[in-house]
Scaffold this active site. Structure first.
Site, PDB file in Angstrom:
ATOM      1  N   GLU A 108     -14.750  28.992  -8.705  1.00 11.54           N
ATOM      2  CA  GLU A 108     -14.547  30.455  -8.434  1.00 11.54           C
ATOM      3  C   GLU A 108     -15.433  31.023  -9.154  1.00 11.54           C
ATOM      4  O   GLU A 108     -15.187  32.021  -9.889  1.00 11.54           O
ATOM      5  CB  GLU A 108     -13.015  30.809  -8.593  1.00 11.54           C
ATOM      6  CG  GLU A 108     -11.985  30.372  -7.907  1.00 11.54           C
ATOM      7  CD  GLU A 108     -12.106  30.904  -6.438  1.00 11.54           C
ATOM      8  OE1 GLU A 108     -12.467  32.060  -6.160  1.00 11.54           O
ATOM      9  OE2 GLU A 108     -11.608  30.102  -5.395  1.00 11.54           O
ATOM     10  N   ASP A 109     -16.858  30.830  -8.888  1.00  9.11           N
ATOM     11  CA  ASP A 109     -17.917  31.674  -9.725  1.00  9.11           C
ATOM     12  C   ASP A 109     -17.830  31.558 -10.923  1.00  9.11           C
ATOM     13  O   ASP A 109     -18.519  32.216 -11.706  1.00  9.11           O
ATOM     14  CB  ASP A 109     -17.797  33.132  -9.109  1.00  9.11           C
ATOM     15  CG  ASP A 109     -18.267  33.412  -7.804  1.00  9.11           C
ATOM     16  OD1 ASP A 109     -18.660  32.471  -7.279  1.00  9.11           O
ATOM     17  OD2 ASP A 109     -17.907  34.359  -7.151  1.00  9.11           O
ATOM     18  N   ALA A 110     -17.091  30.704 -11.404  1.00  7.75           N
ATOM     19  CA  ALA A 110     -17.296  30.533 -13.041  1.00  7.75           C
ATOM     20  C   ALA A 110     -18.713  29.803 -13.414  1.00  7.75           C
ATOM     21  O   ALA A 110     -18.946  29.140 -12.437  1.00  7.75           O
ATOM     22  CB  ALA A 110     -16.153  29.830 -13.700  1.00  7.75           C
TER      23      ALA A 110
END
Lengths: 377, 600
Positions: free
Chosen positions: B217-219
């Site tokens: 998730e976009d980390a």
């Protein structure tokens, strides 16, 4: 085997026992049946709400959470005579508030034998519909010199409604205050004023008034739609008026249903309202594709009807009935409740949840409910 | 007859509208009319509109006639040799400005190849269909439109070298990037606007793969080695200002180390950093609570002072100190005066910000992410040639967002970095994708940008080939250090005795009504009680009248103000908010009588 079932008669509801009976394999020893029923009983007991479970709050959360996803869609009927019905969130709010005037009243009128098979269904439906004078008027003309108003009628509409021009003239005469003479010719009604002062002015006033005169049908019913449901015909109406509807003998009085909670209460009583609340809410949730356990809705319906009359979930309804002053004050118009409580010297026994949260005491719910009792010797 | 409107005011009628408009346009091109005059004939409503008003937005276009642009090779040569300028082209009628009215009648070709005899104008560059910020997005024409504008927005928040004279300025809340770089994959706009002089990002190696689920998730997973070498490191500047204000009666604030008898005196320790003049030294390392500028103010109410405080001065302490959670180094101290001639001290505090978990990074394609873990360099996967990526980017960020430009930048960046040249990625006019791939292939790399990589922890080869390349990454100004907040105990409000609100006040995190409901729904009554006992108080209650009693600490006993000394008093624990409500009910002239009952 039936003896074993009899033994569980008081422990398991009949419907579940019936289901077990149907699903039993053909060859099943008594011992096995007993084992099955014991398991069923255990499962059944486990599905109970535990003592101290805050069912109301869980219900509110269960309805409220998916409610946030609901859109303001209005539901459209397919077909020529389209009805615009309040559904979605506005309808749910309307039901739970227990509003007296609702967005769109609707009835489902089931019919008695020959008619339910489709006999004269169109004509029946049309005769129910409330028609006003303007529905029959083709043209209105006013002759200033003769002081006369001429109305030519729409013949085809007359035919559908099974009316003649002299009948209409009679209804008009009744519906309008005195001072006019009515003459009928073939499809034409002539009206002349009898009063002497300012007759022309009167005629112009009449022109607007006459359009609103009620002619035939049931008051309040603006649209009708015959629908085939299974193998019988049902008339769905926009506008609700059960009382007048029941005067017609082709109506099946046992199955007529309206979505107007107050009307249902007046005619069929509070038990019927409870069922209507459940049905109506489920109907909306179904169209929105939202799945809520029926028990939550049943609890709401029970709460709304338990006092014997219909009460909305608002400060005029069930909140007003709360025994605790603090609980009432915590929900809208607090000062009013505190002042009134002071006037009558009300006592708050702190028996419910909100009051105890305010004071920061243990709430009588869940683990806060049980106490320890010891016997002193 | 056709009606003519000048700035939407009717001025007259003409017979031949098309000729009329043509004449205005040609005279404008000849320079007889100002270049901002626009005219258009609307056939449908048979009206001519002439616009001369100021404030219209106009845009330049190349004039085209018979499918041929007015601009020629000769013009371009002259431009290159600096013999003519833009305004010469405008004067010659090669370029003209159209407003929205005249644009209605123009057919503008996007590229020179698209020109037909129908066309009236040609875009100066296809890039001009987007704004300045958006044209900084490399390979923007390969991206989804939404991502394009997000990419443009993100760039505005990037930390960079925003101005060269930063050291003399007192800008509020700014950061400077250490070692900013000019992008390898650049666009026309980077050259045009001297991006080299104020860059705001760094060229780094990005691998597209998952890393133990830390980049879900976009980390973003970041390499600790790179961080240690100064990747995305920045300095945060924050000025503090103190003034010597004047008050009525000739009183004035005083910037100095406050005397010990000043009201609200802190500890000696808090003032230790101050010089004799009450101002902190440059390069002093400070942490929360340390005073930066010592100041004392005159007492607030002069009249009341005469009655009670005849002896002491009772000036108030009003020093400027670092707030909760702040730290840094004093960077710069300015002594000056304000417009009223009062002494003014400005202190700029700087704080080095090393990238940490929670800092926000982004590429130029709206692919922003937050650092989720800093991995030791030895545990970072490596390629056959020993390259370790600076950042590991999650592959799930690509398909749903359709940012093909992101992938192309990585590919082009890799090629550019290996060849030692910059790659032009201007929207619609970028270098050919196939050519870039070919160059990569010639250097012995896979043309799709993938490489064999090895697990940094076990050394095992990954089954899949990993897409790895070079990208220009930006550090955004949202840093955790400015946002983290937690509290166990802390300040409370005076009125309600409940915790204060907000990070600035070291406030509590509110357990709201809906959160309360969840505790009730779970039946956890004791947890609920504990959570809400932040403002609990013990009050004496009179058993007789049910009113709150008074505790006399001197005699250690309670009494009832209504029933007197001998009334039976019990102590009750309740939330202070409820006690407050009882007081408020009393103010309504309503008697809230408490009936006490044994708990058991």
């Amino acid at each position: 085997m039936s003896d074993i079932f009899k033994g569980y008669k008081d422990l398991i509801p009949e419907s579940i026992l019936e289901e077990v009976k149907i699903n039993l394999p053909d060859k099943c020893s008594d011992a096995k049946v007993k084992k099955i029923l014991e398991k069923v009983y255990q499962e059944y007991r486990q599905s109970f709400a535990e003592p101290g479970e805050s069912v109301g709050l869980v219900g509110a959360e269960s309805i409220g959470e998916p409610g946030t996803q609901m859109t303001l869609n209005t539901f459209h009927f397919a077909g020529v005579s389209e009805l615009n019905v309040t559904t979605g969130l506005p309808r749910i709010i309307e039901i739970f508030d227990g509003r007296k005037t609702i967005g769109t009243g609707m009835m489902e009128v089931y019919l008695k034998k020959p008619y339910s098979e489709g006999k004269d269904i169109k004509k029946l439906a049309e005769s129910i519909k409330e028609s006003k004078m303007e529905d029959f008027i083709q043209e209105i003309s006013i002759n200033i010199t003769n002081l006369q108003m001429t109305i030519s009628l729409n013949k085809s509409k007359l035919e559908i409604a099974n009316l003649k021009e002299d009948k209409i003239a009679k209804i008009l005469e009744k519906g309008i205050k005195k001072g006019f003479k009515f003459k009928t010719k073939d499809g034409i009604i002539e009206i002349t004023p009898t009063s002497k002062d300012e007759p022309l002015n009167e005629i112009y006033k009449l022109k607007e008034k006459i359009k609103d005169v009620y002619i035939s049908g049931i008051k309040g019913i603006t649209q009708v739609l015959p629908v085939k449901r299974g193998n019988e015909y049902v008339i769905v109406t926009a506008g609700s008026n059960i009382k007048d509807m029941l005067k017609h003998d082709f109506v099946d009085p046992e199955r007529i249903i309206s979505n107007d909670l107050y009307e249902m209460e007046k005619i069929f009583g509070v038990e019927a309202v409870r069922q209507v609340i459940i049905n109506e809410v489920l109907k909306v949730l179904d169209t929105q594709g939202i799945n809520i356990d029926i028990r939550h809705i049943m609890l709401v319906a029970d709460t709304m009807t338990m006092s014997g009359t219909l009460m909305g979930i608002n400060r005029y309804g069930i909140v007003k009935e709360k025994p605790s002053v603090l609980a009432r004050a915590s929900f809208e118009t607090p000062v009013k409740h505190i002042i009134n409580a002071a006037l009558t010297g009300e006592v708050d026994y702190l028996n419910s949840v909100i009051e105890n949260v305010m004071i920061n005491q243990l709430v009588p719910v869940g683990t806060g409910l049980p106490g320890l009792v010891t016997k002193t010797k | 007859m056709t009606e003519v409107y000048l700035d939407n005011k009717f001025v007259g009628t003409i017979k031949n509208p098309e000729d009329f408009v043509d004449r205005i346009v040609s005279e404008r091109r000849m320079g007889k009319l100002p270049i901002t005059v626009n005219a258009a004939y609307n056939k449908e409503i048979d009206e001519v509109k002439v616009e001369i008003a100021s404030g219209r937005s106009v845009r330049p276009l190349i004039v085209v006639k018979d499918g041929k642009p007015y601009i020629t090779e000769k013009h371009i040569d002259q431009l290159k040799k600096n013999e003519i300028t833009w305004s010469d082209l405008v004067k010659q009628g090669v370029i003209e400005y159209l407003d929205c009215t005249e644009e209605e009648n123009a057919l503008v070709a996007f590229k020179e190849e698209d020109l037909t005899t129908e066309h009236t104008h040609l875009e100066i560059s296809p890039l001009s269909i987007v704004g300045i910020a958006t044209s900084f997005v490399p390979f923007g024409n390969y991206n989804h439109g939404v991502r394009l504008s997000q990419g443009a927005k993100n760039q505005k928040q990037a930390i960079g070298f925003y101005i060269a004279n930063y050291y003399t300025r007192m800008d509020m809340d700014v950061s400077l990037l250490h070692y900013p770089q000019y992008p390898i994959v650049k666009t026309l706009m980077h050259d045009t606007l001297d991006y080299e002089k104020h860059p705001s990002g760094q060229n780094i190696i990005v691998a597209v793969m998952s890393y133990q689920g830390y980049n879900m998730e976009d980390a973003i997973v970041i390499n600790k080695g790179s961080v240690d070498r100064g990747l995305a490191r920045s300095t945060y500047y924050r000025p503090m200002i103190a003034e010597e204000l004047r008050y009525s009666g000739g009183l004035i604030d005083e910037i100095s180390i406050p005397d010990k008898d000043v009201k609200g005196f802190r500890t000696e320790h808090d003032y230790r950093m101050l010089g004799e003049d009450g101002i902190i030294h440059p390069e002093a390392v400070i942490a929360e609570g340390d005073v930066i500028i010592g100041k004392s103010s005159p007492p607030r109410f002069l009249s009341s002072m005469d009655e009670y405080n005849l002896t002491s001065s009772s000036r108030r302490e009003s020093s400027l100190a670092l707030k909760h959670g702040e730290r840094g180094v004093v960077d710069f101290v300015v002594l000056t005066e304000n417009s009223e001639g009062n002494r003014l001290v400005q202190v700029r505090v700087r704080d080095q910000r090393i990238p940490e978990i929670g800092d926000k990074l982004t590429s130029r394609h709206g692919q922003k992410g937050v650092i989720s873990i800093v991995i030791p360099e030895e545990n970072i996967p490596f390629t056959a040639s020993g390259i370790r990526p600076d950042i590991i980017f999650s592959p799930h960020g690509i398909p749903s967002r359709m940012t093909m430009g992101h992938l192309l930048e990585s590919l082009a960046g890799k090629t550019g970095a290996l060849l030692g040249r910059r790659i032009d990625s201007t929207m619609f006019e970028s270098e050919n994708e196939e050519d870039i791939k070919k160059e990569l292939l010639e250097m012995g790399f896979a043309e799709n940008g993938t490489e064999t990589m090895y697990n940094g922890i076990t050394g095992e080869r990954y089954m899949a080939r990993i897409f790895i390349g070079e990208m220009y990454y930006l550090k955004l100004k949202h840093m955790v250090a400015n946002k983290v907040h937690s509290r166990a105990r802390g300040p409370i409000q005076l009125l309600t005795r409940q915790p204060t609100e907000g990070r600035a006040n070291e406030g509590g995190l509110r357990l709201g009504e809906m959160e309360k409901d969840t505790f009730i729904a779970h039946g956890t009554a004791l947890v609920l009680k504990e959570r809400f006992s932040a403002d609990n108080t013990i009050v004496p209650v009179c058993e007789q009248c049910g009113m709150l009693g008074i505790y006399d600490a001197r005699r250690d006993r309670s009494f009832c103000a209504v029933c007197g000394e001998d009334a039976e008093i019990s102590t009750v624990e309740m939330s202070y908010a409820f006690k407050l409500m009882l007081d408020e009910i009393k103010s309504l002239a309503v008697y809230p009588k408490l009936k006490l009952e044994g708990k058991y």
